[in-house]
Structures are given as C-alpha cells and as structure tokens.
Enzyme design. Structure first.
Site, PDB file in Angstrom:
ATOM      1  N   ASP A  66      41.023  30.802  39.660  1.00 24.27           N
ATOM      2  CA  ASP A  66      40.599  31.797  40.646  1.00 24.27           C
ATOM      3  C   ASP A  66      39.082  31.875  40.756  1.00 24.27           C
ATOM      4  O   ASP A  66      38.539  32.059  41.850  1.00 24.27           O
ATOM      5  CB  ASP A  66      41.166  33.174  40.270  1.00 24.27           C
ATOM      6  CG  ASP A  66      42.662  33.268  40.524  1.00 24.27           C
ATOM      7  OD1 ASP A  66      43.213  32.359  41.169  1.00 24.27           O
ATOM      8  OD2 ASP A  66      43.279  34.249  40.085  1.00 24.27           O
ATOM      9  N   ASN A 140      36.596  39.430  45.969  1.00 20.24           N
ATOM     10  CA  ASN A 140      37.270  40.364  45.060  1.00 20.24           C
ATOM     11  C   ASN A 140      36.698  41.777  45.131  1.00 20.24           C
ATOM     12  O   ASN A 140      37.413  42.718  45.454  1.00 20.24           O
ATOM     13  CB  ASN A 140      37.181  39.868  43.616  1.00 20.24           C
ATOM     14  CG  ASN A 140      38.338  38.981  43.219  1.00 20.24           C
ATOM     15  OD1 ASN A 140      39.272  38.768  43.995  1.00 20.24           O
ATOM     16  ND2 ASN A 140      38.285  38.451  42.014  1.00 20.24           N
ATOM     17  N   THR A 181      43.861  42.741  41.785  1.00 20.71           N
ATOM     18  CA  THR A 181      44.444  42.172  40.570  1.00 20.71           C
ATOM     19  C   THR A 181      43.372  41.759  39.566  1.00 20.71           C
ATOM     20  O   THR A 181      43.696  41.163  38.535  1.00 20.71           O
ATOM     21  CB  THR A 181      45.297  40.937  40.908  1.00 20.71           C
ATOM     22  OG1 THR A 181      44.483  39.962  41.566  1.00 20.71           O
ATOM     23  CG2 THR A 181      46.470  41.304  41.800  1.00 20.71           C
ATOM     24  N   ALA A 182      42.109  42.058  39.860  1.00 20.96           N
ATOM     25  CA  ALA A 182      41.013  41.607  39.003  1.00 20.96           C
ATOM     26  C   ALA A 182      40.368  42.785  38.262  1.00 20.96           C
ATOM     27  O   ALA A 182      41.053  43.544  37.579  1.00 20.96           O
ATOM     28  CB  ALA A 182      39.997  40.839  39.849  1.00 20.96           C
TER      29      ALA A 182
END
Length: 282
Positions: A66, A140, A181-182
């Site tokens: 990622d 992100n 999700t980070a």
C-alpha cells in the site's frame, strides 16, 4: 494494450517480479513500459517518469504494498489511468493481486474481466500569514500532530466556516474512505466503505474523552487553525510522507479533490474480502 510498470526497489523480489510480469504480458501480446527508476532495478533504461508513463499506458501496475501504491499515486499526479497493485509480500488493502497471480492478471486485462473503482482524494492547502500557499492532495490522510515534544497541541476545526470544536490532543487526522483503514483506524476512527461519499475527522488521544471521530459529507470543507493555547508546535504531514513544522499563524483548508484515484480490481475480488483477511474477521 500498453501496461506501465512501477516497482518498489526496496522490496525483496522486485526484479524477479518485473521480469516475470514482462514475460507474462509479452505472452499475451501486451506491451510493457518501465518507469525510469524501476528500469534500473533490472539493469534497463527508460525515458518515462511516473507521470509520463501514465499518459502513454492504458494501465499502470505498481509492485509493492500500500505504501508503494500511495507513493506512486503522488508521483503520477492527477490522472485517469487505472492503477493495479501487484502485492509483493503481505496482503495489501489497495493491491489488485499477488505476485503469484500474474497470469490471472494478464488474462483479466485481455478479457476486460476487471472493474475500475474510483477513490476519493483530499485536496489540502496551507495558507501562511504572508499570503503564500502550498497545495497538495492526500490518498489516505492529512495529519496534524505534536511531534516528539510530549505536549498537547490546541487547534480549532471549522466545517464550512462554522466552528466544530476546540481540540486539545496529540493531533488530528482528516482521512479519506481509503485512509479509514490506516492511521485513522489505529487512532480509533471508523471504517468507511471505500466508495462512500464521505471523509472522517479523528482526534489522536484527545484530552477530552467526549471528542470522537466525525464522518462528514464529501461536499464539506474543513479548516484547521492552531491556537495560542497550544503548548507545542504542530507538525503537518500528508500520507505519512514529508513532515513539516507548521507556524501557529498558518491555516489549513481541506476538501475533496477534483481528481480521483482509479484502482483496478479483479472481478472476483472485493474490498470486504480483503478486510476479512487483513483484520482476521470470521
């Protein structure tokens, strides 16, 4: 069809995966082009930067995880060219397949048995006291943090011009659905569907336990301003990349970017199956 290749030179197996993908694509009569830095991994040369590669190819493949995907998105910049991640190592949220599935990937390109999933990006702009501005985009998140001082920072957050909250915390994260999700998740934020028309504000270790994450409509505009009460300098970063010290008189505006990140997914894969595997759900 032309497929561009970008690889993380620090990933073990990058060279062998590049060569394997080039061979598989050639067997399917698909032309492959290497990005200039990635070409060096296999002792080759290329005239294409990441941004130039996107203008000459139908699909860009990114080999790594990622982090490599996010770095490639920044290097490519605004583009509608789909990006397919080929994961080298552990499972990634953004990648399309693993390095053991190159034949399946190439066949999917030929059969067009894939889907393109657009992801929201955030545009951020710092305005300094002298009127100078700096703009960028985030895949992100945008993060304001206290650095390593051990002291809280104080900042005001405004939504569409209206005060949301006075935060006293280790920091604040403004994250996309992709970024949910980070870092935001690690700080206690919610998971968002990757195609949700929203983004999320998550405080990092707030002084008040009533300060919680807030999900906003993606038409909202956020403004962050550090206050005179702040006991520490604030540090600003985008996607965990360069960290800069933010003057106390600077203002940060954040809104949905005009362009999106277009991820290529194989048709038999879903974001939720990845969640189950990554988060070890039943």
């Amino acid at each position: 069809m032309k497929v561009g290749i970008i690889a993380n030179p620090h990933k073990k197996g990058a060279a062998s995966t590049i060569n394997a993908l080039k061979a598989v694509l050639a067997n399917h009569s698909i032309t492959s082009l290497l990005e200039d830095e990635s070409a060096k991994i296999v002792g080759a040369q290329s005239k294409y930067s990441a941004a130039e590669l996107a203008t000459h190819c139908d699909v860009i493949t990114v080999m790594g995880g990622d982090g490599t995907m996010i770095n490639a998105a920044h290097r490519i910049g605004p583009s509608s060219t789909p990006i397919a991640g080929i994961n080298i190592g552990t499972l990634g949220f953004l990648t399309s397949c693993t390095d053991d599935e190159l034949e399946l990937f190439a066949q999917s390109l030929l059969d067009q048995s894939y889907k393109i999933v657009p992801r929201i990006l955030l545009e951020t702009c710092i305005t300094y006291a002298d009127g100078k501005t700096e703009s960028d985009f985030a895949v992100n998140e945008i993060t304001l943090s206290r650095g390593q001082t051990g002291r809280l920072i104080s900042l005001d957050a405004f939504i569409d011009g209206a005060l949301l909250n006075h935060y006293h915390a280790d920091g604040l994260i403004v994250a996309t659905p992709t970024g949910s999700t980070a870092y935001s998740l690690a700080a206690g934020g919610p998971l968002l569907s990757p195609i949700a028309k929203a983004f999320v504000i998550t405080p990092i270790c707030p002084h008040s336990l009533t300060n919680r994450s807030l999900v906003l409509d993606d038409s909202s505009e956020v403004e962050l301003v550090t206050t005179d009460e702040s006991k520490s300098l604030a540090f600003y970063s985008i996607d965990g990349r360069d960290v800069i010290e933010l003057p106390c008189d600077a203002r940060i505006s954040i809104k949905k970017a005009d362009h999106q990140l277009h991820l290529l997914r194989l048709k038999d894969r879903s974001h939720f199956s990845t969640l189950r595997k990554k988060l070890h759900w039943g």
